[in-house]
Design a protein around this motif. Structure first.
Motif: not given
Lengths: 320, 336
Positions: A58-82
């Motif tokens: 969780r403490s590792d950090v990612i950057t993403s792109t204009h196509r980010p939904h998959g990265h967000a879900l995989a990194k643990g962004v809460a589905i509701k807030s997404l």
């Protein structure tokens, strides 16, 4: 080959399934006119987000792109807030100030997605520099597409990441097209990973539709990064199942090529593999799909019933 | 009291902040190379002896990457001071500054902050069109960047220290002719008294460089010195000039300016940047909008012309606003 624990494999599968269902649902909502803005969907590339993020804390950090939904879900962004962010509500992960192209949540290690092609690569490199200064074992991961490899930011960042041995992993999702432009007319080399050699770092090509291959390559890269040995460039060859953005019919893609890639569905590939290995039963998979659908229904309900941001909130959060 | 040049004052500010806070580091081209220059203008000279090459971090010639790396490090709690050598090179770094440094906090719904400093040398100095531009206005326009323009050694030290401690991206503009100025040009001695004890200068507080009652001149960086020369000459013509150095363009101290206009009723804005779309246009528009009643005469701007910066000294001297043009413009305000 590293032996991947069963629970990791199940996590990857479930994450991919979640991304697939999420994106399919978003696509429908979007076409029905329920969602403002534009969208760039991730179906077909799920194995990359899941295979990479399965190696991260969780403490590792990612950057993403204009196509980010998959990265967000995989990194643990809460589905509701997404979901709420895509519905542009104040409960969204960016409070309605991001939208589809900028989703993220620093609390789970995802910087708001950077939708300028290649723009996240220097930022991830700087995040890794901070980790090095802080003598931390955290790593940074930059996701970007094949198009980004022809930006100056790619070159400058990989070079500096390399000379300073920074704990960063550069993950290129080569889906063969930058918008409508084929990689074949954009570069003269066969594999983008070849470029790693000009920075003196390892460059690895993996089948981006095989979650297990992505996992294996990332595992090695993360170990190197955490061990202070510097960055790795991983090129994941993959394919968009849909268009570049909302109104793209993909008339520029060869139909034979499309057919070949579409039969290589990363979700199906992993399901068959796990089923064959006795880690997953068809019933398990059905159950997961059912749970995901329920979660999505709840997320949509949450988003649709969330308040819009107040107009004047546009003026806030410019300055710290 | 001891006198320092601006370069010395900036160096002292960086050293003090680096001693105070281990999160502060410098990143840039040629800043710590052994036997090198200490950046293009000696500001970081010798700092790697005390702080080592990790914290005085030399980069390849990669302005975009370096700026993005500063953004990323700042997001994780570090406090980078980036040095791009020449303001003209900022255009290579614009994507990271404009699309990331100013927006990641906003796009994150306020969860992130980007506490970084960029040191940006500007000003025409016989280097031709690509090592001479004054680029402040481009960055004033980008909502989310603080913009600092010190014209004296005292201000340079106090403002840079404040910049390092600010939680936002701060652009510090330094004029190349002022760094070590010791009479290289008439009237231009930016050396000044700098107390040895620590001090900070808050942003958004202008300095009244000279008090006067007939006309207010707003100027920054080298133009402060040209305004002082002009004021001397105008004094002989019985025109009393008040000079205001805003010191920071973002945030801007409107109160001090409006108070001055209450007294003088006349405004001349002087900047070395091109006329069109320069920060002076914004000052003029704000005054016209919010304080037109204070004015007895049209607002005048004395700026560089809308051309590239010329190289040859006669042309460069003509191009850079100087005493003569300021005097002429002010006198016109009193001629009707």
């Amino acid at each position: 080959m590293i032996k991947i624990p069963g629970e990791k494999l199940i996590w990857m599968y479930k994450t991919m399934l979640k991304i697939r269902h999420f994106e399919d649902k978003i696509h429908r909502l979007f076409l029905e006119g329920n969602m403002p803005g534009t969208i760039h969907l991730y179906q077909g590339q799920e194995a990359v987000a899941a295979g990479v993020c399965a190696n991260l804390e969780r403490s590792d950090v990612i950057t993403s792109t204009h196509r980010p939904h998959g990265h967000a879900l995989a990194k643990g962004v809460a589905i509701k807030s997404l979901m709420a962010e895509l519905f542009a509500r104040s409960t969204g992960c960016c409070g309605g100030k991001g939208g589809s192209m900028h989703v993220g949540d620093p609390d789970v290690g995802m910087i708001p997605a950077i939708a300028i092609v290649g723009g996240g690569i220097p930022v991830a490199t700087g995040i890794a520099l901070a980790f090095k200064f802080q003598k931390s074992k955290r790593v940074a991961v930059s996701f970007f597409g094949d198009g980004a490899c022809n930006e100056g930011s790619f070159h400058e960042s990989l070079n500096m990441g390399a000379i300073w041995n920074l704990p960063v992993i550069y993950v290129c999702e080569n889906n063969l097209y930058g918008a409508s432009t084929s990689i074949r007319v954009a570069v003269k080399i066969r594999d983008l990973a070849e470029r790693a050699s000009s920075y003196g770092i390892p460059g690895v090509v993996v089948d981006g539709n095989e979650a297990i291959s992505v996992y294996q390559a990332t595992s090695k890269a993360v170990e190197r990064a955490r061990g202070g040995q510097g960055p790795t460039l991983i090129e994941c060859k993959t394919y968009r199942r849909g268009g570049h953005s909302r109104s793209d019919a993909c008339n520029y893609r060869d139909k034979e090529e499309e057919k070949m890639w579409l039969t290589r569905d990363p979700v199906v590939i992993l399901r068959e593999r796990l089923t064959k290995d006795g880690i997953l039963t068809p019933e398990d998979s059905k159950q997961m799909e059912k749970e995901i659908e329920e979660e999505l229904t709840q997320a949509i309900h949450f988003a649709e019933n969330s308040p819009w941001p107040k107009p004047e909130e546009a003026l806030e959060q410019v300055w710290a | 009291m001891r006198k320092l040049t601006i370069a010395e004052a900036l160096r002292e500010a960086i050293a003090e902040e680096m001693r105070r806070d281990e999160k502060v580091f410098c990143i840039g081209e040629d800043i710590g190379i052994e036997g090198g220059f200490g950046g293009a203008f000696t500001v970081t000279l010798g700092l790697s002896d005390e702080f080592g090459h990790e914290r005085i971090l030399d980069t390849p010639i990669s302005e975009l990457g370096t700026t993005g790396i500063a953004v990323g490090a700042a997001l994780m709690g570090m406090r980078p001071i980036a040095d791009l050598q020449y303001g003209d090179f900022i255009f290579l770094a614009m994507d990271q500054l404009i699309n990331n440094a100013t927006k990641l906090r906003y796009m994150s719904g306020g969860k992130l902050k980007v506490p970084m400093v960029m040191r940006i040398p500007v000003g025409a100095s016989l280097r031709g069109a690509q090592h001479a531009q004054s680029v402040e206005s481009y960055l004033v326009h980008a909502a989310g960047l603080k913009v600092v323009c010190p014209s004296t050694a005292y201000d340079a030290k106090g403002l840079l220290k404040t910049a390092v401690r600010d939680d936002n991206p701060v652009m510090v503009f330094e004029h190349k002719l002022l760094y070590g100025a010791k009479g290289r040009k008439e009237g231009m001695d930016a050396r000044g008294e700098v107390p040895p004890e620590e001090y900070l200068i808050p942003f958004g507080v202008a300095k009244v460089v000279r008090e006067g009652g007939d006309v207010t001149i707003v100027a920054t960086l080298r133009m402060v010195y040209e305004a002082i020369l002009a004021a001397e000459e105008l004094k002989r013509a019985s025109i009393s000039v008040e000079i205001i150095d805003p010191r920071t363009l973002v945030p801007f101290d409107w109160e001090t300016l409006f108070n001055s206009l209450k007294k003088t009723g006349r405004l001349v804005i002087v900047h070395e940047d091109n006329l069109t779309g320069g920060w002076g246009a914004e000052v003029a528009a704000r005054v016209a909008d919010e304080a037109i009643d204070l004015l007895d005469a049209p607002i005048k701007r004395v700026c560089s012309y809308d051309t590239p910066v010329p190289f040859s000294p006669p042309m460069e001297n003509f191009w850079v606003p100087g005493r003569e043009r300021i005097v002429k413009t002010v006198k016109e305000l009193f001629s009707s």
